[in-house]
Design an enzyme around this catalytic site. Structure first.
Site, PDB file in Angstrom:
ATOM      1  N   GLN A 141       0.049   2.550  -8.376  1.00 31.81           N
ATOM      2  CA  GLN A 141       0.831   3.285  -9.381  1.00 31.81           C
ATOM      3  C   GLN A 141       0.169   3.201 -10.763  1.00 31.81           C
ATOM      4  OE1 GLN A 141       3.322   5.385  -9.547  1.00 31.81           O
ATOM      5  NE2 GLN A 141       3.835   5.410  -7.385  1.00 31.81           N
ATOM      6  N   SER A 142      -1.149   3.210 -10.788  1.00 38.43           N
ATOM      7  CA  SER A 142      -1.857   3.091 -12.072  1.00 38.43           C
ATOM      8  C   SER A 142      -1.612   4.295 -12.984  1.00 38.43           C
ATOM      9  CB  SER A 142      -3.360   2.976 -11.778  1.00 38.43           C
ATOM     10  OG  SER A 142      -4.106   3.212 -12.943  1.00 38.43           O
ATOM     11  N   ASN A 143      -1.271   3.987 -14.223  1.00 33.69           N
ATOM     12  CA  ASN A 143      -1.165   5.046 -15.231  1.00 33.69           C
ATOM     13  C   ASN A 143      -2.552   5.534 -15.643  1.00 33.69           C
ATOM     14  OD1 ASN A 143       1.748   4.794 -15.618  1.00 33.69           O
ATOM     15  ND2 ASN A 143       1.209   2.765 -16.422  1.00 33.69           N
TER      16      ASN A 143
END
Ligand SMILES: Cc1ncc(COP(=O)(O)O)c(C=O)c1O
Length: 341
Positions: free
Chosen positions: A77-79
């Site tokens: 879920q990396s921004n």
């Protein structure tokens, strides 16, 4: 006093700046401080966030090198991955993301398919997986192998690396935030923000010191204990001094990191969800469970133990991450329901 920092690196302009600074009147009166928030969640593209500022210099370099494809590695879920996907689309480059299993046991449909993942797919990201979320050197090496494959297919790949000794180009983007903050909040005593790779904290701190401010900058650790995190921030400060060809204005005492709210990376723990709830219900501020919610939980702890004193002028840096909130929908709902039982 000097107001801008001369930077002679290629820059691909992306961020809508200056981002606003907004007062938080209800939280201020609850805690007896003058609290405001620098809205770097509003940097523009793809729900904004700190990574948009950082990417201006990576893409500046990528464009100079004639890159046709950009690669990055990050958490599921990396921004950062999502922001890079968006900027690659804007820059007309293809994009490959390597997603690492940094958070064990997160198997919900939301975590695997919603939030940043949904956006990556919308941006047509090519995705590969790396099983170990704690092996930065291995993840970077795997990315270099993938880049080599693309090169054989005729692409010109550009890698945004992960390891802490890689160039501090992301920090350069935060020198501009320091310039903005000095004119927006000249009497701030204290800036508080999430510290992950440490690039944002290093850039902000370095910029403030270069411009003559001695305001405190506290990085709230989101992934590593304070002693480890301090080394990362220090290394990016050294990196910035090299890039800018100046003496570092940052002393070791200037580097303040605190793991008071650390818990486990990416786990949506109760203290963080409580902080998210308080920010939302007090002043309507939306935070996320991985970065800004944890940073805010850290600020609350510092207010609680007196490290941040009554009457202080405090600016919380909202570094974005909003889409991840939806990936943690089930955990947030459970927390809210539990409270109302
Ligand atoms: C929303 C958000 N805030 C803060 C950070 C931490 O920034 P840095 O890696 O520059 O320390 C990140 C990093 O991914 C992020 O996504």
């Amino acid at each position: 006093m000097q107001e801008t920092i001369p930077i002679s690196l290629p820059r691909y302009r992306l961020a809508l700046t200056p981002t606003p600074v907004e007062p938080l009147p209800n939280l201020s009166s609850t805690f007896g401080v003058d609290l405001s928030v620098k809205r770097d969640d509003l940097t523009g593209l793809a729900f904004g966030g700190n990574k948009i500022r950082q990417l201006e210099y990576y893409f500046g370099e990528a464009k100079t090198q004639g890159a046709t494809l950009v690669l990055i590695t990050g958490a599921v879920q990396s921004n950062y991955v999502r922001a890079t996907a968006a900027v690659a689309a804007r820059a007309g480059m293809r994009f490959h993301a390597q997603l690492e299993e940094r958070v064990q046991g997160m198997e919900t449909e939301s975590y695997r398919k919603s939030g940043n993942i949904l956006l990556n797919l919308l941006y047509d990201a090519k995705i590969s997986h790396y099983p170990d979320g704690d092996d930065e050197a291995g993840a970077d090496a795997a990315l270099r192998d993938i880049a080599a494959d693309y090169r054989r297919q005729g692409e010109t790949p550009y890698i945004i690396p992960l390891t802490p000794d890689s160039p501090s180009l992301g920090s350069v983007g935060y020198l501009h935030a320091a310039e903005e903050l000095l004119s927006q909040c000249p009497s701030a005593d204290h800036f508080v923000l999430a510290s992950g790779s440490g690039q944002t904290q290093a850039g902000l701190l370095f910029g403030l010191r270069m411009l003559g401010s001695d305001a405190r900058v506290t990085g709230i650790c989101v992934r590593r204990a304070a002693n480890e995190q301090r080394k990362r921030v220090a290394s990016h400060c050294r990196g910035l001094a090299e890039i800018l060809r100046v003496e570092s204005p940052v002393s070791s005492a200037d580097i303040v990191v605190d793991d008071i709210a650390l818990g486990s990376y990416g786990r949506a723990e109760a203290h963080v969800l409580n902080a998210i709830e308080l920010a939302a219900r007090s002043d309507g501020l939306i935070l996320d469970p991985v970065y800004t919610g944890k940073a805010f939980a850290g600020l609350l702890a510092l207010l609680g133990d007196g490290t941040v004193a009554r009457g202080d002028n405090v600016v919380f840096i909202h570094t974005g991450g909003t889409p991840a909130l939806f990936a943690y929908g089930p955990e947030i709902l459970k927390h809210l329901q539990h409270e109302h039982q």
